[in-house]
Design a protein around this motif. Structure first.
Motif, PDB file in Angstrom:
ATOM      1  N   THR A   1       0.834  -1.210   0.000  1.00 52.48           N
ATOM      2  CA  THR A   1       0.000   0.000   0.000  1.00 52.48           C
ATOM      3  C   THR A   1       0.862   1.250   0.000  1.00 52.48           C
ATOM      4  N   LEU A   2       1.898   1.272   0.834  1.00 54.18           N
ATOM      5  CA  LEU A   2       2.790   2.434   0.872  1.00 54.18           C
ATOM      6  C   LEU A   2       3.511   2.618  -0.455  1.00 54.18           C
ATOM      7  N   SER A   3       3.924   1.519  -1.068  1.00 55.86           N
ATOM      8  CA  SER A   3       4.604   1.618  -2.363  1.00 55.86           C
ATOM      9  C   SER A   3       3.659   2.150  -3.431  1.00 55.86           C
ATOM     10  N   ALA A   4       2.400   1.668  -3.421  1.00 53.32           N
ATOM     11  CA  ALA A   4       1.433   2.165  -4.400  1.00 53.32           C
ATOM     12  C   ALA A   4       1.160   3.647  -4.204  1.00 53.32           C
ATOM     13  N   LEU A   5       1.048   4.091  -2.946  1.00 51.62           N
ATOM     14  CA  LEU A   5       0.850   5.520  -2.687  1.00 51.62           C
ATOM     15  C   LEU A   5       2.053   6.338  -3.140  1.00 51.62           C
ATOM     16  N   SER A   6       3.250   5.808  -2.937  1.00 49.57           N
ATOM     17  CA  SER A   6       4.455   6.537  -3.346  1.00 49.57           C
ATOM     18  C   SER A   6       4.567   6.619  -4.853  1.00 49.57           C
TER      19      SER A   6
ATOM     20  N   VAL B   1       6.849  11.225   3.517  1.00 57.82           N
ATOM     21  CA  VAL B   1       6.058  11.438   4.730  1.00 57.82           C
ATOM     22  C   VAL B   1       6.392  10.338   5.716  1.00 57.82           C
ATOM     23  N   ASP B   2       7.075  10.683   6.796  1.00 62.45           N
ATOM     24  CA  ASP B   2       7.540   9.659   7.730  1.00 62.45           C
ATOM     25  C   ASP B   2       6.421   9.128   8.614  1.00 62.45           C
ATOM     26  N   TYR B   3       5.315   9.875   8.795  1.00 61.60           N
ATOM     27  CA  TYR B   3       4.226   9.410   9.647  1.00 61.60           C
ATOM     28  C   TYR B   3       3.138   8.688   8.847  1.00 61.60           C
ATOM     29  N   LEU B   4       3.374   8.420   7.561  1.00 58.36           N
ATOM     30  CA  LEU B   4       2.347   7.758   6.747  1.00 58.36           C
ATOM     31  C   LEU B   4       2.106   6.304   7.163  1.00 58.36           C
ATOM     32  N   PRO B   5       3.120   5.489   7.494  1.00 54.07           N
ATOM     33  CA  PRO B   5       2.840   4.101   7.905  1.00 54.07           C
ATOM     34  C   PRO B   5       1.915   3.989   9.109  1.00 54.07           C
TER      35      PRO B   5
ATOM     36  N   GLU C   1      -7.561   2.494  -2.082  1.00 53.07           N
ATOM     37  CA  GLU C   1      -8.486   3.543  -2.492  1.00 53.07           C
ATOM     38  C   GLU C   1      -9.080   4.268  -1.297  1.00 53.07           C
ATOM     39  N   MET C   2      -9.288   3.552  -0.194  1.00 57.67           N
ATOM     40  CA  MET C   2      -9.804   4.217   0.997  1.00 57.67           C
ATOM     41  C   MET C   2      -8.781   5.186   1.566  1.00 57.67           C
ATOM     42  N   VAL C   3      -7.530   4.750   1.661  1.00 56.96           N
ATOM     43  CA  VAL C   3      -6.478   5.637   2.165  1.00 56.96           C
ATOM     44  C   VAL C   3      -6.264   6.806   1.207  1.00 56.96           C
ATOM     45  N   ALA C   4      -6.273   6.510  -0.112  1.00 52.85           N
ATOM     46  CA  ALA C   4      -6.091   7.579  -1.082  1.00 52.85           C
ATOM     47  C   ALA C   4      -7.234   8.587  -1.011  1.00 52.85           C
TER      48      ALA C   4
ATOM     49  N   CYS D   1      -6.981  14.998   4.268  1.00 52.07           N
ATOM     50  CA  CYS D   1      -5.589  15.410   4.482  1.00 52.07           C
ATOM     51  C   CYS D   1      -5.037  16.206   3.308  1.00 52.07           C
ATOM     52  N   SER D   2      -5.900  16.780   2.501  1.00 56.33           N
ATOM     53  CA  SER D   2      -5.428  17.433   1.280  1.00 56.33           C
ATOM     54  C   SER D   2      -4.588  18.674   1.565  1.00 56.33           C
ATOM     55  N   HIS D   3      -4.844  19.378   2.703  1.00 51.35           N
ATOM     56  CA  HIS D   3      -4.115  20.606   3.026  1.00 51.35           C
ATOM     57  C   HIS D   3      -3.011  20.381   4.052  1.00 51.35           C
ATOM     58  N   TRP D   4      -2.698  19.111   4.325  1.00 51.87           N
ATOM     59  CA  TRP D   4      -1.687  18.838   5.343  1.00 51.87           C
ATOM     60  C   TRP D   4      -0.258  19.080   4.846  1.00 51.87           C
ATOM     61  N   PHE D   5      -0.069  19.089   3.563  1.00 50.60           N
ATOM     62  CA  PHE D   5       1.287  19.046   3.033  1.00 50.60           C
ATOM     63  C   PHE D   5       1.699  20.348   2.340  1.00 50.60           C
ATOM     64  N   GLU D   6       0.955  21.421   2.601  1.00 50.17           N
ATOM     65  CA  GLU D   6       1.292  22.692   1.960  1.00 50.17           C
ATOM     66  C   GLU D   6       2.561  23.295   2.544  1.00 50.17           C
TER      67      GLU D   6
END
Length: 994
Positions: free
Chosen positions: A473-478, A487-491, A510-513, A520-525
């Motif tokens: 899942t992490l690899s697919a998101l990356s 993002v170190d807190y993603l796991p 798809e749920m995480v995405a 979490c769309s504005h978390w990474f600005e």
């Protein structure tokens, strides 16, 4: 008919040019496998089993030799996955892990193979009898193996045989399989009884009633993808359809009379509501695969038959696009099922339409190809606008059942949570997951991301299954967005979703995405810093609803990064228990994305009594990262209150906006982050990774050099120790050698005396042996001389015999010459008599002429004289001719005598030469014997140790040899005299005159 032959290859392209589906049935191609080299024409190796992967773009097939092939119809390639060397009896691919393949073989074992790495993972077995089928639940935790006599339930994670189901002595097990999307196991026995069991506890739940009438003799079963309906068929032309929710027989369909036995049943997967199917594939005893509309009771189309071979088994891909069939001759047939469905204009039905034919169990519908005996009930179709309605009104799960959001919220308000049994379905409906299988497969095909290769070291998880799912899942998101590799807190953020939805990786992704794309769309600005914009919204909420607590935080320099960010970056998974976390997200997913910030502010406000006593940053952070006694129900009530009471100016909804689901087909881009910072970090990480690799390489070289240096030092020390030991041993050996030399000098003296004695004994024994040898040689020579005498006598007799034969032959030849001479003399005498007769006749004629002339006139005297002269000339000619014939006969006689003489002389000379050669050979042997006797005489004149025992024997041998030589010479002279006499006799004048 498009056909290809693998020719026993290990991989390559399936076709050179992509085939076009045939118009009437969608046929694509036929695949054969011929092993070259086994015979002159090659041996056909039949395929035995085939099954599709979970995404439907590739399938697995096995042949009779146990070779497992993987065919990718979209990438146009095939390859050999594994070689078991045993015939396959059943084949199954895991729903959870698409790379895990379960193969049952004729050695009564089930082998688990990793398709990607082509390695054997484990083996289950052996079993009691041959294996008929395999089944897996949706969780992928258990494996159900059905044999000819029983059924075995295996635990895949531990490899332990959990339970064995036997039918008893009178009733055997017909088939056992898992019911999809449920926690149930269906068992059918040979007495046609169908029972349902609980998978977790293996407790008995209920049974399905037997239909009235003749026994159905069940042999084949099929279920819809949601497990709501079960279809069964057997040794008859009737299909039975049960509702697994109401546990009753819904419908009975009668097939055409040509169908005598149903071998296999397959539902065609649909993309409409509920993932239920309205088209059923049915393989009968005649080798034809018929597709039937269950709701319309119509025969749609048939595969196999005239042009193709008879089908023995088939499988439909999970997306309902292709059919792979194995024929009775062992060929693989590929059909484009979507082409056939489109050609028959099959309408799509919703959940309410499917299987809504209300008929009693005794009512049977006749199946025909043009009409149906059971009319479809009037159903109101669902419009496209209702399917794409706003989230505030309805929501759907992957284009499936439409759920009323208002009713769901009322249920949530009443019970505080959704039913655990339907929570997964409701969450998928609320998030409107598109289930993009192809896009997700593309992300998985890129492999494990380099940022999460060693995630197991950083986050040690006991379950390897959860670790693999988390890594994928992490690899697919990356791969979806490069940000998520930094993002170190993603796991820890996504791990609760992974653990809860571990049986469906696509839903996890798809749920995480969706959550990252909305909540979490504005978390990474401000990445890599905490989201100050989002934390400021929480601070504004806290300032409006609990200003006293906020002033306490400000007075002690405690920022929102301390009291709010730990809750958000873990999505409350550290502050709440599992049940509380699920309840919280039941409410969060049912509300707009801004509700999560309301929950964070409400949680902080509800814990104000404890937080007011915390005066350090460490205490507040510890409180936020550990579970507390805060009541979640109170937190949610306070969050709903804040959502309604917050002014629009500071309401988070103004910033976060409405919920936006993921797009269908391809995922949307995620670029709400400072790209230059992320790219810089990626470049720096890549640079650091390269430097680290170079450092590790140099370190490895340094360690290798140190190891070699240490090895050399140890070798030098060992050599030094060994050298010292050798020096010590050398000094000891020198002392020992001195002692040994002294002993050797004494032994040499004694040995010399012993050698002299032994030499004398040896010489004496040699002399005795020599005397015995000479005596033996003398005896042998005497025997050889005697043998030669006998041979000479034989040769003389043979020579006399041959001479006598030659004389007799000469005599016979002389007799022949005498006979020839007599013949010649008789011929001469005959010729002489003839001449004399002619002379007498001429004389008589002359006399008569003379007498007539006496009375004739004188004019005839000259004629008479001329006649006399002619007579005289004729006599002379006759005499000369007789003399010539005699002379010629004499010359021939002399020539014959000379030839006979020369032949006798040559034969005598040749025999004489042969005798001379034999005599010379005998003389040479005699001379050799004399020479050897002379040498023995010389060697025996001075024997060792003054022994003259053999000196007196030589004169006797000498006299004997002289006597033998005299006799031999005498016989030779006699032989020569006889040969000469014979030659004189053979050439004597008397013989020649004769």
């Amino acid at each position: 008919m498009e056909s290809i032959d693998l020719c026993g290859g290990d991989g390559g392209s399936i076709w050179g040019r992509k085939p076009t589906p045939r118009e009437k049935d969608g046929f694509l191609l036929s695949i054969r496998n011929t092993r070259i080299g086994l015979t002159a024409a090659g041996r056909h190796v039949p395929f035995t089993r085939v099954t599709f992967g979970c995404h439907g773009n590739w399938f697995i097939a096995t042949d009779q030799l146990g070779v497992i092939y993987s065919f990718d119809v979209y990438r146009n390639k095939y390859q050999v996955v594994y070689r078991l060397g045993k015939t396959c009896t059943a084949l199954l691919i895991s729903h959870t892990y698409s790379n895990e393949l379960f193969v049952a073989t004729n050695d009564l074992n089930v082998h688990c193979i990793n398709i990607g790495s082509r390695q054997l993972i484990t083996t289950f077995g052996p079993h009691e009898a041959s294996i008929k089928s395999l089944s897996l639940p949706q969780s992928g935790q258990y494996l159900l193996v059905v044999t000819a006599c029983d059924s075995v339930l295996w635990d895949i994670n531990t490899g332990i045989r959990r339970k064995t189901l036997c039918g008893g002595e009178s009733v055997g097990v017909q088939d056992v399989f898992f019911l999809p999307l449920t926690n149930s196991i269906i068992t059918c026995f040979k007495d046609d009884s169908i029972h349902v069991w609980d998978t977790s506890t293996l407790d008995y739940k209920y049974n399905l009633p037997l239909p009235s009438g003749p026994p159905p003799h069940y042999r084949a079963f099929a279920t819809t993808q949601d497990g709501s309906f079960l279809v069964a068929g057997g040794r008859s032309n009737i299909l039975y359809i049960w509702s697994m929710k109401r546990h009753v027989l819904e419908h009975v369909i009668q097939l055409p009379s040509k169908v005598k036995n149903v071998k296999q049943l397959l539902f065609v997967p649909g993309t409409f509501d509920g993932h239920k199917s309205q088209v059923l594939g049915m393989l009968a005893q005649d080798g034809l695969l018929r597709f039937v509309s269950v709701t319309g009771c119509q025969l749609l189309f048939t595969l196999g038959g005239k042009d193709e071979e008879l089908i023995s088994m088939a499988h439909i891909d999970p997306m309902g696009r292709h059919v792979a069939a194995v024929t009775e001759q062992g060929s693989l047939l590929i059909y484009d099922l979507s082409h056939s469905l489109k050609a028959h204009h099959l309408p799509s039905l919703t959940v309410s339409e499917l299987f809504q034919v209300e008929k009693s169990s005794s009512q049977v519908s006749k199946l025909s190809s043009s009409s149906t005996s059971v009319p479809d009930p009037p159903v109101k179709p669902v419009s496209k606008t209702s399917q794409s309605a706003k989230r505030g009104e309805t929501s759907s799960a992957g284009g499936g059942v439409s759920l009323n959001l208002a009713k769901l919220r009322s249920i949530l308000r009443g019970y505080g949570e959704y039913p655990a049994k339907y929570r997964s379905f409701i969450w998928r409906s609320l998030l409107q997951l598109p289930l993009n299988h192809m896009s997700y497969s593309t992300l998985l095909d890129k492999g494990t991301h380099s940022a999460y290769i060693d995630i197991g070291d950083k986050y040690p998880i006991k379950s390897q299954k959860l670790l693999r799912i988390l890594q994928r899942t992490l690899s697919a998101l990356s791969h979806w967005s490069p940000l998520f590799s930094e993002v170190d807190y993603l796991p820890p953020l996504i791990f609760p979703f992974v653990k809860h939805f571990q049986n469906n990786q696509l839903v996890i992704f798809e749920m995480v995405a969706t959550i990252l794309f909305n909540w979490c769309s504005h978390w990474f600005e401000y990445f890599p810093n905490p989201p100050l914009n989002v934390l400021s919204l929480v601070e504004n909420l806290l300032s409006h609803h609990d200003n006293h607590l906020l002033q306490h935080f400000v007075s002690h320099n405690i920022t929102a990064q301390v009291y709010a960010w730990p809750l958000l970056q873990t999505l409350f998974s550290e502050a709440l228990s599992k049940e509380e976390w699920l309840k919280l997200w039941d409410n969060v997913l049912s509300q707009p994305p801004s509700f999560l910030l309301m929950v964070a502010a409400a949680y902080i406000s509800c814990a104000r009594s404890a937080l007011l006593k915390c005066t350090t940053v460490e205490d507040v952070e510890y409180f936020m990262r550990h579970q507390s006694t805060v009541n979640l129900k109170v937190v949610l009530q306070d969050a709903y209150r804040m959502q309604e009471a917050t002014p629009p100016a500071i309401h988070p909804h103004k910033t976060l906006g409405d919920f936006v689901p993921l797009t269908s087909g391809a995922y949307p881009i995620f670029n709400k982050y400072p790209k230059y910072i992320v790219n810089y970090q990626l470049q720096e990480k890549e640079r650091i990774r390269r430097e680290e690799q170079e450092y590790l390489r140099q370190r490895q070289q340094t360690l290798e050099l140190e190891r070699l240096a240490e090895q050399r030092r140890q070798e030098d020390e060992a050599w030094q120790r060994q050298h010292e030991l050798l020096l010590q041993a050398e000094s000891q050996r020198k002392k020992m050698l001195e002692l040994e030399e002294e002993k050797l000098s004494d032994q040499r003296a004694r040995l010399a005396a012993m050698k002299r004695e032994a030499k004398l004994k040896e010489l004496k024994s040699l002399d005795d042996a020599r005397q015995k040898y000479l005596q033996q040689q003398q005896t042998l020579r005497e025997l050889e001389i005697e043998k030669m005498d006998k041979e000479i006598e034989k040769k003389v007799l043979l020579r006399d015999k041959e001479t006598q034969e030659a004389i007799e032959e000469v005599e016979i030849r002389s007799l022949e010459l005498q006979a020839q001479r007599a013949c010649l003399e008789r011929e001469l005498l005959r010729r002489h008599e003839l001449a004399m007769y002619r002379l007498r006749n001429a004389h008589e004629v002359e006399r008569e002429r003379t007498e007539s002339e006496r009375f004739s006139p004188p004019s005839k005297i000259a004629d008479i004289q001329e006649a006399q002269s002619n007579m005289i000339q004729l006599e002379n000619d006759l005499q000369a001719r007789n003399n010539e014939d005699i002379a010629l006969a004499c010359r021939e006689l002399r020539s014959l005598q000379n030839d006979l003489k020369e032949q006798n002389l040559q034969a005598a000379q040749e025999k004489y030469k042969e005798e001379e050669k034999k005599l010379e050979t005998a003389f040479m042997k005699l001379q050799t014997m004399k020479d050897s006797s002379s040498s023995e005489e010389i060697s025996s004149i001075n024997p060792p140790d003054n022994n003259h025992t053999g000196a007196g024997q030589w004169p006797h041998h000498r006299k004997q040899l002289n006597g033998e030589e005299t006799q031999l010479l005498h016989s030779v002279h006699n032989l020569r005299r006889r040969i000469a006499q014979h030659m004189r006799d053979s050439t004597s004048p008397s013989l020649l005159s004769t």
